[in-house]
Write a protein that holds these residues in place. Sequence first.
Motif, mmCIF file in Angstrom:
data_model
loop_
_atom_site.group_PDB
_atom_site.id
_atom_site.type_symbol
_atom_site.label_atom_id
_atom_site.label_comp_id
_atom_site.label_asym_id
_atom_site.label_seq_id
_atom_site.Cartn_x
_atom_site.Cartn_y
_atom_site.Cartn_z
ATOM 1 N N TRP A 196 -57.052 -5.617 -1.125
ATOM 2 C CA TRP A 196 -56.700 -4.329 -0.543
ATOM 3 C C TRP A 196 -55.360 -4.368 0.181
ATOM 4 C CZ3 TRP A 196 -61.676 -1.676 1.840
ATOM 5 C CH2 TRP A 196 -62.555 -1.385 0.794
ATOM 6 N N ASP A 197 -54.948 -5.561 0.630
ATOM 7 C CA ASP A 197 -53.656 -5.644 1.321
ATOM 8 C C ASP A 197 -52.493 -5.359 0.380
ATOM 9 O OD1 ASP A 197 -54.469 -8.154 0.073
ATOM 10 O OD2 ASP A 197 -52.592 -8.958 0.879
ATOM 11 N N LEU A 198 -52.753 -5.385 -0.930
ATOM 12 C CA LEU A 198 -51.699 -5.094 -1.901
ATOM 13 C C LEU A 198 -51.531 -3.591 -2.130
ATOM 14 C CD1 LEU A 198 -52.629 -7.800 -4.588
ATOM 15 C CD2 LEU A 198 -50.881 -7.953 -2.801
ATOM 16 N N LEU A 199 -52.471 -2.799 -1.623
ATOM 17 C CA LEU A 199 -52.437 -1.351 -1.841
ATOM 18 C C LEU A 199 -51.616 -0.657 -0.766
ATOM 19 C CD1 LEU A 199 -56.236 -0.755 -2.621
ATOM 20 C CD2 LEU A 199 -54.380 -1.044 -4.278
ATOM 21 N N ASP A 200 -50.996 0.461 -1.137
ATOM 22 C CA ASP A 200 -50.355 1.289 -0.107
ATOM 23 C C ASP A 200 -51.440 2.051 0.643
ATOM 24 O OD1 ASP A 200 -50.940 3.855 -1.424
ATOM 25 O OD2 ASP A 200 -49.435 3.262 -2.885
ATOM 26 N N GLY A 201 -51.048 2.719 1.700
ATOM 27 C CA GLY A 201 -52.023 3.376 2.569
ATOM 28 C C GLY A 201 -52.907 4.375 1.849
ATOM 29 N N GLY A 202 -52.325 5.192 0.968
ATOM 30 C CA GLY A 202 -53.095 6.221 0.271
ATOM 31 C C GLY A 202 -54.146 5.635 -0.661
ATOM 32 N N HIS A 203 -53.747 4.624 -1.428
ATOM 33 C CA HIS A 203 -54.703 4.024 -2.363
ATOM 34 C C HIS A 203 -55.746 3.182 -1.629
ATOM 35 C CE1 HIS A 203 -51.503 5.071 -5.302
ATOM 36 N NE2 HIS A 203 -52.544 5.236 -6.110
#
Length: 835
Positions: A196-203
């Motif tokens: 999840w740390d690879l995702l931007d805030g929205g995703h």
Amino acid sequence: MASPIQIVLNPEHYEEAREAGGGGGRKDFFAHRDAEFAQHRAALTNQIDTICGVLSAQSQGDVGFVKVILRREAWAKSHRPVASLFRNDRTPVVGGGDLGVMIIEARPDTLRQVAGEIAKAETHTQMRFNEQKQKDEPHPSARKSETGAIDRIELYGPADRRSFSVEEAVAWLSNPMTGSSYQVELFDSPPPRSEWDLLDGGHRRLAESFIAGFNALGHGLAVERLPNHRHKQPILSVRLDQSSDQPVLRLNEAPLSERRRELALFNPDVKRHARLLAFLDSHPLVRRIELPGIVVRATGATTPAPRTRPTNLTIPTRDSRRTHPRLGIIDGGISKALSDWVIDRWDILADEDADLAHGTFIGGLAAVGGALNGAETCPEPDGAELVDVAVFPNERKAGAFASYYPEGLPQFFDEMETAVSDARARHGVRVFNMCLNILQPAAPDRYSPHAARLDQIAETNNAVVFISAGNIQPQDLRAEWPADATAALANLVNARNDGLLTPAESARNVAVAALNPPGHDGCLPFAPTRYSRRGPGLRAGVKPDLAHVGGAGSQHPIIGHGLFSILPDGTIIDGCGTSYASPLAAKTAAVLDHAIEGEVSRETLIGLLVHHSEMPKPLQSKALAPIARHMVGFGMPPSADRILESGPNAITLVFASRIRRDQQINFRFAWPASLVGPGGKCRGRAKITLVSTPPLDARFGSEFVRVNINATLQQEQAGGGWKGRLEPLYLPSKRESPAVEAELIEHDLKWSPVKVLAKTFPQGVGPSSNWRLFVDYLTRAGEVMPEDGVPFTAIVTISDPDAEQPVFTDMRQNLQALGTQIADIRTAARITPRV
């Protein structure tokens, strides 16, 4: 003199660099309607503003999915609004719905950028002088052209996700044959928590809210990712049960062994289902919520009435000293009455759960159908080596299906795939008959997971599965087909609930409809039966593919349904059903596969059947042309002998190859000299059948076929150009203007993996005897041609309709003089790797 089908042995000699793509220029959809365009532009801007407001207020974050619905005349690839407006770097296209519906991933800021581009589109009509046409023409900017191509923009919402009520869901899922699980298709699958740390805030908010929503539903919930089998859309199985366990979420694919587990009892609590569906309806990640299907046999009635025809039967003994056609029968088992013809069994069913009647009837048609029914109904010689794939338990025994497949259809397909792979590896079986349908109508805008799974099984094993089109329920049976075409059309208008069942919309396999038998006083011979379901399936293509005799839907006092086979004890019986038409077409395919040395490709096997099929006489009226393909597809195939050999007045060429990125096929030849008149005019009849295996992507709905392979037969013109001379088999009788994309899809079968074109030139046509077979391709917007290309088979027949001229000899000599290597298809495998 027999003239065997010839295969081109050196197709690679005709590959060349692909010509620069055409495609139309930018089109002004509002030319000279400036005020209307200003209103349209404002309407789109308002629609985007509304969607931005909804996305900004979403509790699941600001990422959402939006439908961009194109106007009908803008369906072509060259008009898609993806170069200037919905660019991939800001609003990627993630799927499609019905024809002309793009689904994009969007956020308020990216949508506002799109709105800004729309606002810059000029309202006036720009003109430019066309040198070639010597006149002024509209010449819009990219922004105006793309803005005009859009009909409207809508947020993907609850109505797009679900089409059934909570009460309907609980009633349906209470049947254990369903597996009792919702099938939930996602736009994207949340990654493992560690990523999840690879995702931007929205995703990240999308993923968090999705998992949190499931957890909030409390105990007795099991969520599991189903295997995608190379198809890109993630699908979850979501089940409410009566356990006290906390929610079990397996959002990443589990190994097969982990998915075999004891299931808790289904929970029929309507309130719990309402909570679950409310959550799924509103979450942006959810694309579609479906109820699972139930597998049923496509069989009609059987009547063990006293027989006068036939009177007796001795089942012949298999001659083990020679080979026979081989056919896999996926059903509930074949009885010992046919044991001499059964070379292997994949039998997981306990004796008390087996139902041998249906599979034995089908096996009997393959082994002794000719002796019982005659060559008009069963044109192939009797005898076929059968692999009994007994995977379908007795549907009349409560709980039998669920006891073998507690997780429903995905588990059933797993077992079937293992059995097919085993039959393929052990015995080289290429042709399978599966007369099982799923109680879900084929939808015009959706390539069902069941069809996708069946296609994956066929492609993986280089096999072809023959599927029944399905039977109409007794309360919805049509009247018997009348001799009068107008009355037949009236009956179809009044018919209801008679559309194809899944997986008959399969793109890699063959769906078969049923025709009436000959010699039955109560029905019109070779007309569509009253119980046979009709197409279309998906919008691109022809479904069903073929038709064959399936027994009459009305009883005759002496011969019953008029199609005969045997009961498990060897007794002769009559019956009807699309499931009895399918094995007759499959038998011809098996005979073809057996007659051709080596391994014939799936494309060639299907192509030979389609190319030589004939429209049944009751459907040859011009008045019935618009609906004929929906009833019987390309028609009824003749015997394999008739397919593989014609007379001296025709030649059939098979061109089996693979078209690769940036290539096209240009196969030049001379028209048969005996059919060329003064001034180079060419007479005769020509027909092309093209079967390809393009990449498929179920995420794009009606546009799931991602590469269009096209074949044309072209004649050289006086100025040096080339003109296509054939017309699609199902072209409407008259076209007033050049066809738009919608008409090319419906009538020309653009994007269909199977295409047939034909034309007769009784007076001769054109200025030259120089012709070519030209094969090229077109990809969908944003699609890339596969690295290995797309396999295809093109079959061309040129004939003299008057059956007088030596076309076969003429053409064969011409081709050999040009250096074309050709050979009888039956032995060509010795010298070419692809047939």
